[in-house]
Design a protein around this motif. Sequence first.
Motif, PDB file in Angstrom:
ATOM      1  N   GLY A   1       1.308   8.785   6.785  1.00 24.45           N
ATOM      2  CA  GLY A   1       0.271   7.996   7.444  1.00 24.45           C
ATOM      3  C   GLY A   1       0.550   7.753   8.919  1.00 24.45           C
ATOM      4  O   GLY A   1       1.657   7.970   9.426  1.00 24.45           O
TER       5      GLY A   1
ATOM      6  N   ASP B   1       0.095   2.873   8.469  1.00 24.26           N
ATOM      7  CA  ASP B   1      -1.143   2.104   8.306  1.00 24.26           C
ATOM      8  C   ASP B   1      -1.646   2.101   6.870  1.00 24.26           C
ATOM      9  O   ASP B   1      -2.240   1.112   6.419  1.00 24.26           O
ATOM     10  CB  ASP B   1      -2.232   2.666   9.229  1.00 24.26           C
ATOM     11  CG  ASP B   1      -1.952   2.374  10.700  1.00 24.26           C
ATOM     12  OD1 ASP B   1      -1.145   1.460  10.990  1.00 24.26           O
ATOM     13  OD2 ASP B   1      -2.527   3.077  11.557  1.00 24.26           O
ATOM     14  N   ASP B   2      -1.410   3.189   6.143  1.00 30.38           N
ATOM     15  CA  ASP B   2      -1.871   3.236   4.748  1.00 30.38           C
ATOM     16  C   ASP B   2      -0.713   3.212   3.755  1.00 30.38           C
ATOM     17  O   ASP B   2      -0.921   3.372   2.553  1.00 30.38           O
ATOM     18  CB  ASP B   2      -2.750   4.465   4.511  1.00 30.38           C
ATOM     19  CG  ASP B   2      -2.010   5.782   4.731  1.00 30.38           C
ATOM     20  OD1 ASP B   2      -0.802   5.749   5.057  1.00 30.38           O
ATOM     21  OD2 ASP B   2      -2.644   6.846   4.588  1.00 30.38           O
TER      22      ASP B   2
ATOM     23  N   ALA C   1       0.848  -1.192   0.000  1.00 35.36           N
ATOM     24  CA  ALA C   1       0.000   0.000   0.000  1.00 35.36           C
ATOM     25  C   ALA C   1       0.878   1.235   0.000  1.00 35.36           C
ATOM     26  O   ALA C   1       2.019   1.203   0.467  1.00 35.36           O
ATOM     27  CB  ALA C   1      -0.929   0.003   1.219  1.00 35.36           C
TER      28      ALA C   1
END
Length: 339
Positions: free
Chosen positions: A201, A195-196, A127
């Motif tokens: 993030g 997290d992203d 990601a």
Amino acid sequence: MVKMCLFYPNPSGHARTDPIITQTCASDHVHSFYGPQNFHPDTTYNDLLDTPPSKSSSPWVENQSLYWHPSIYRITDEDDGSETYERISNLETSPYYRWDNSVSPATVEFPPEFRMIAYSNDEGADAGGEVGENLFVECCNFIGNDNEECTSSSGTIEFPRKNCSFLGIAMAMPTCWNGGLGINNNHKDHMAYTDDGTVHGDCPSGYNKRLPQIQLFVRVNNYQGAKYRYTLSDASTNWHVDFMNGWKQGKLNNIIKNCPITGNGNEGYNPPCNCDQFLTENPNPSKAVCDKDVRSLILDEATDTFKQLPRTTCNGDIIPKSWDVDPPLTCNGGGGGGG
């Protein structure tokens, strides 16, 4: 967000070593190194700091960090059914550093003795990044007026079966940090992706510090995928990058705190390069250590051309390190290998 671009014109050498994984044994596979010509397994943080700029491919005096990745080989299918592997040595690279001072926890510099390894299949690597994942491969052709036309893939290494003006491989390493140095663990789990997956993030629980994101971009010029097959030295479709900190202490913190944001703010992941005004240019970066010096000083095996990839950790006798600061090199530049 701020982006600092550190363009390296060539590797510092190639060897089946990994100073993070083992200080006494040969590595499982061959690596290509950038930065100091010190890449013997028994290379320390102080060795990197003490490297004279002329003994390093780093373009900047204050950064004697060592970066490495699996070497890239092209394969020729011989008429007798055998294969010949030839190392790609005409590599260019840039470690891109990114940080965002508007988020918490605040970004700080890498501490002394810090090291890390990141794999493209690590948790969270799928990601963020430049294309929605932290690894991408692009095949680009020049089409005039300094323009490029590129096709790309992401997530795993897929060597395209077509020619490209250059093949680019880029991977961003994680930024969230739990305070460990990466010595007494698997050299990975002291770090985590946000997290992203983005630079700005939120960090996961247990990772209450933030380090600059390093994205290592490697360029293979004159990529000939229509004629040759290509492979990594570990024969994997996963990519990995290793980093040993060699920054002059305090310099990176000064850059993080004082280098301004440039651009109009709408460039996303790729604002204009900046911050070299805080650095001292290396007037004479080194070429790659010659293969014959690697064989006489580190491990006596061919890594440029062979019929079978050299593999297996501790397979081969590492030559004990015989120097304190500067390797006693007998030739200047080269490194062998094809395009």
